[in-house]
Structure formats: C-alpha cells, structure tokens
Design a protein around this motif. Sequence first.
Motif, PDB file in Angstrom:
ATOM      1  N   ILE A   1       0.828  -1.218   0.000  1.00 15.38           N
ATOM      2  CA  ILE A   1       0.000   0.000   0.000  1.00 15.38           C
ATOM      3  C   ILE A   1       0.857   1.261   0.000  1.00 15.38           C
ATOM      4  CG2 ILE A   1      -1.716   1.306   1.301  1.00 15.38           C
ATOM      5  CD1 ILE A   1      -2.941  -1.322   2.166  1.00 15.38           C
ATOM      6  N   PRO A   2       1.860   1.401   0.884  1.00 18.08           N
ATOM      7  CA  PRO A   2       2.728   2.593   0.797  1.00 18.08           C
ATOM      8  C   PRO A   2       3.432   2.710  -0.549  1.00 18.08           C
ATOM      9  CG  PRO A   2       3.024   1.500   2.905  1.00 18.08           C
ATOM     10  CD  PRO A   2       2.202   0.579   2.057  1.00 18.08           C
ATOM     11  N   GLU A   3       3.827   1.577  -1.115  1.00 20.42           N
ATOM     12  CA  GLU A   3       4.488   1.621  -2.425  1.00 20.42           C
ATOM     13  C   GLU A   3       3.534   2.130  -3.499  1.00 20.42           C
ATOM     14  OE1 GLU A   3       6.589  -1.422  -5.657  1.00 20.42           O
ATOM     15  OE2 GLU A   3       6.046  -2.125  -3.646  1.00 20.42           O
ATOM     16  N   TYR A   4       2.292   1.661  -3.458  1.00 17.78           N
ATOM     17  CA  TYR A   4       1.306   2.119  -4.436  1.00 17.78           C
ATOM     18  C   TYR A   4       1.031   3.610  -4.281  1.00 17.78           C
ATOM     19  CZ  TYR A   4      -3.049   2.625  -6.999  1.00 17.78           C
ATOM     20  OH  TYR A   4      -4.024   3.046  -7.873  1.00 17.78           O
ATOM     21  N   MET A   5       0.910   4.065  -3.041  1.00 14.47           N
ATOM     22  CA  MET A   5       0.643   5.484  -2.807  1.00 14.47           C
ATOM     23  C   MET A   5       1.815   6.341  -3.266  1.00 14.47           C
ATOM     24  SD  MET A   5      -1.163   5.254   0.956  1.00 14.47           S
ATOM     25  CE  MET A   5      -1.337   7.045   1.070  1.00 14.47           C
ATOM     26  N   LEU A   6       3.036   5.855  -3.053  1.00 12.94           N
ATOM     27  CA  LEU A   6       4.210   6.597  -3.493  1.00 12.94           C
ATOM     28  C   LEU A   6       4.241   6.722  -5.011  1.00 12.94           C
ATOM     29  CD1 LEU A   6       6.972   7.915  -2.990  1.00 12.94           C
ATOM     30  CD2 LEU A   6       7.973   5.627  -3.019  1.00 12.94           C
TER      31      LEU A   6
ATOM     32  N   LEU B   1       3.386   8.168 -11.626  1.00 14.69           N
ATOM     33  CA  LEU B   1       3.963   7.135 -12.473  1.00 14.69           C
ATOM     34  C   LEU B   1       2.935   6.111 -12.948  1.00 14.69           C
ATOM     35  CD1 LEU B   1       7.350   6.374 -10.654  1.00 14.69           C
ATOM     36  CD2 LEU B   1       6.986   7.699 -12.736  1.00 14.69           C
ATOM     37  N   THR B   2       1.722   6.174 -12.417  1.00 17.66           N
ATOM     38  CA  THR B   2       0.689   5.249 -12.878  1.00 17.66           C
ATOM     39  C   THR B   2       0.318   5.573 -14.320  1.00 17.66           C
ATOM     40  OG1 THR B   2      -1.021   6.685 -11.946  1.00 17.66           O
ATOM     41  CG2 THR B   2      -0.264   4.865 -10.574  1.00 17.66           C
ATOM     42  N   GLU B   3      -0.009   4.542 -15.077  1.00 19.69           N
ATOM     43  CA  GLU B   3      -0.320   4.678 -16.498  1.00 19.69           C
ATOM     44  C   GLU B   3       0.835   5.338 -17.240  1.00 19.69           C
ATOM     45  OE1 GLU B   3      -2.848   3.075 -17.083  1.00 19.69           O
ATOM     46  OE2 GLU B   3      -3.915   3.112 -15.187  1.00 19.69           O
ATOM     47  N   ASN B   4       2.050   5.014 -16.821  1.00 20.17           N
ATOM     48  CA  ASN B   4       3.247   5.603 -17.409  1.00 20.17           C
ATOM     49  C   ASN B   4       4.274   4.495 -17.631  1.00 20.17           C
ATOM     50  OD1 ASN B   4       5.692   7.040 -17.914  1.00 20.17           O
ATOM     51  ND2 ASN B   4       4.876   8.814 -16.848  1.00 20.17           N
ATOM     52  N   PHE B   5       4.963   4.543 -18.759  1.00 19.92           N
ATOM     53  CA  PHE B   5       5.965   3.512 -19.054  1.00 19.92           C
ATOM     54  C   PHE B   5       7.072   3.484 -18.015  1.00 19.92           C
ATOM     55  CE2 PHE B   5       9.999   2.301 -21.068  1.00 19.92           C
ATOM     56  CZ  PHE B   5       9.699   0.999 -21.423  1.00 19.92           C
ATOM     57  N   LEU B   6       7.369   4.614 -17.400  1.00 22.24           N
ATOM     58  CA  LEU B   6       8.446   4.683 -16.419  1.00 22.24           C
ATOM     59  C   LEU B   6       8.155   3.867 -15.169  1.00 22.24           C
ATOM     60  CD1 LEU B   6       9.466   8.455 -16.617  1.00 22.24           C
ATOM     61  CD2 LEU B   6      10.628   6.474 -17.627  1.00 22.24           C
TER      62      LEU B   6
ATOM     63  N   ILE C   1      10.273   0.926 -15.072  1.00 19.43           N
ATOM     64  CA  ILE C   1      11.717   1.131 -15.024  1.00 19.43           C
ATOM     65  C   ILE C   1      12.183   1.662 -13.670  1.00 19.43           C
ATOM     66  CG2 ILE C   1      13.689   2.194 -16.153  1.00 19.43           C
ATOM     67  CD1 ILE C   1      12.064   0.264 -17.917  1.00 19.43           C
ATOM     68  N   LEU C   2      11.609   2.773 -13.210  1.00 18.51           N
ATOM     69  CA  LEU C   2      12.138   3.484 -12.050  1.00 18.51           C
ATOM     70  C   LEU C   2      12.008   2.721 -10.723  1.00 18.51           C
ATOM     71  CD1 LEU C   2      11.097   7.180 -12.825  1.00 18.51           C
ATOM     72  CD2 LEU C   2      13.281   6.023 -13.242  1.00 18.51           C
ATOM     73  N   PRO C   3      10.852   2.115 -10.393  1.00 18.71           N
ATOM     74  CA  PRO C   3      10.746   1.467  -9.072  1.00 18.71           C
ATOM     75  C   PRO C   3      11.766   0.349  -8.845  1.00 18.71           C
ATOM     76  CG  PRO C   3       8.569   1.787 -10.011  1.00 18.71           C
ATOM     77  CD  PRO C   3       9.554   2.114 -11.091  1.00 18.71           C
ATOM     78  N   GLY C   4      12.118  -0.386  -9.876  1.00 16.87           N
ATOM     79  CA  GLY C   4      13.079  -1.474  -9.711  1.00 16.87           C
ATOM     80  C   GLY C   4      14.409  -1.183 -10.366  1.00 16.87           C
TER      81      GLY C   4
ATOM     82  N   LEU D   1      -1.270  -3.585 -11.356  1.00 14.64           N
ATOM     83  CA  LEU D   1      -1.478  -2.539 -10.359  1.00 14.64           C
ATOM     84  C   LEU D   1      -1.487  -1.136 -10.943  1.00 14.64           C
ATOM     85  CD1 LEU D   1       0.704  -3.725  -7.330  1.00 14.64           C
ATOM     86  CD2 LEU D   1      -1.789  -3.755  -7.515  1.00 14.64           C
ATOM     87  N   TYR D   2      -0.544  -0.861 -11.845  1.00 17.02           N
ATOM     88  CA  TYR D   2      -0.292   0.518 -12.233  1.00 17.02           C
ATOM     89  C   TYR D   2      -0.630   0.848 -13.678  1.00 17.02           C
ATOM     90  CZ  TYR D   2       2.633  -0.219  -8.115  1.00 17.02           C
ATOM     91  OH  TYR D   2       3.093  -0.560  -6.866  1.00 17.02           O
ATOM     92  N   ALA D   3      -0.804  -0.143 -14.537  1.00 15.29           N
ATOM     93  CA  ALA D   3      -1.024   0.176 -15.950  1.00 15.29           C
ATOM     94  C   ALA D   3      -2.041  -0.746 -16.603  1.00 15.29           C
ATOM     95  CB  ALA D   3       0.305   0.103 -16.711  1.00 15.29           C
TER      96      ALA D   3
END
Length: 296
Positions: free
Chosen positions: A125-130, A136-141, A144-147, A215-217
């Motif tokens: 949950i904190p990771e998703y909120m960050l 960065l949601t709905e974004n190609f990055l 790349i960036l989180p990992g 989760l994000y895209a």
Amino acid sequence: MKKTSIGDRVFDVANYTFMVILTIVTLYPFLNVLAISLNDSIDTVKGGITIFPRKFTLNNYVQIFQTDTLLSSTLMSVLRTVVGTITGIISTGMVAYVISREDFFAKKFVTAVFVFTMYVSGGLIPEYMLIRNLHLTENFLVYILPGLISVFNVIVLRSFIDALPFELQESAKLDGANDLVIFIKIIFPLCMPAVATLSLFIAVGQWNSWFDTYLYAGSKKWLSTLQFELQKILLSAQSSGQQDIYGSSDMVSQKRVSPESLRMAMTIVATLPILFVYPFVQKYFIKGLTLGGVKA
C-alpha cells in the motif's frame, strides 16, 4: 596408452551414470511441460503425460496466439526488458563502484543502509501510494524506475569490483583520469562477467513481471505486457472452462481448453525468449557467479 585401473573404471562408470541421471532429472520437467502443452486438453485432464504428448495438437498455442493484443504486448515486454536491463545495469554499476571505493568516507554506512532495505519493506500500500503521488501510474516509467536498483545486484557487483586490484584505479588517477573515466574505461569492462550475470537476472525479472502492470497500468492497452495478457487468458480459461480471449472483439473460438494445458503452453511461450538469450551469456554467467562471491 596409459592403462586404467579397475578403480578408475568404476569411478568413470559411476560418474557417467550420475551425470546421465542428473541430466534426465534436469530435462524431465521441461519436456513434461512441453508434452502437456502439445497434448489435447481434454486428454490432459486424464493425467499420465510424461515426455511425449498422447494426443498431439497445436490448439493450445492457437488459442493463445489468437488474442488481438498479443503482438503489441510482446513488443512492450521486449521494450521494458531492454530498457530496464540497460538502465538497471548502468545504475547498479555506478552505485557499486561508489561504495567499493576505499576513499569513500560513508562506505560502511551506505552499505548498511542498503542491506537494511533487503530485510524491511514498506509494504504494497505505501508503495502504491508513493508511485501514484509521483504520477507514475499509467506511465511507461513505472516499469523502469521502481526497480531500477536492486541491493542484491549492487552487493554482487561491488564484491566483484573489490576483487579487482585497486592499483588500477590509482594508476588511472595518476594519468589524469577522473572517476567517470575510470568507471567507463577500466572498471566496467573488467566487470563483464558480473555484468552479464546481473543482466540476465534483471532481464528475466523484467520479462516475467506482470503484477506491476496489473497494479499501475492495467487500464492502458498500449502498456499491457505479454505476461499480463497471458495471465488474463489463463484466468479466463479457469473461470469459464473455455478459451475466451480477454479483450478480443471476435469470440470465434469456443473449443474447450483445460487450464492445465493452457498454463503449460503459456510457460513455453514465456520461456523460449530467455532460452534463446542464455547461451550467449552462459560463459559469463558461470564466471560471474563464482568470482562475484569472493568478498562479501
């Protein structure tokens, strides 16, 4: 010719027997998966498939490749794998080089902080909120960036750099080279075995990842990855008992496909690209694993 003793012959026979058994044990799971993926789905439910399909068919693969978004999702998976691997290796190498330097005053502190993050996680949950707050949601990055940097990879590469003679860096500095030149022209080329090993780790992780897409895209079709599409196909087959390609506009195919056969076919489709890449980095892979563990 040198004569061999009875003990040597017994050892050779035992050694060859052990290697044959080890090869069979290693290859059997893959051959079993391949056989089930090429077997008729209804017949697969009966069980008993070994390394040869009982009723050969390509229908399981046909059902997978009929999805409309398969090509675009495959290209997205390839793109995120290539970009993620290159940026990950560069970032990991730079961090590993910094914390490996003897003259870095915060070397032990930074290393301890990095290692601490391997045991403690902020949670989903904190990771998703960050990530959402960083837009960065709905974004190609988001692929790349989180990992971008893995602490494990940093430690492996730092250990490899520590095994290199520090005199190489000192000599380069005497010749007027700065840290960036030393890293690019001296350290990085000498670390190719470790770099190849870590590149394989990162590439496999990027290629197999699907949960971050969920989760994000998940709502953006152009950001959908191959693993995510295969996961949707499997979930559709499990819920309905039939092959309904998720998101397909023409639900033409209504042949019954068991989730087991479909899962095995998906495994083969997802594994083949990695199998094609591995032979090119195998010699570096083994050397990187051994030399990278000289120091902790």
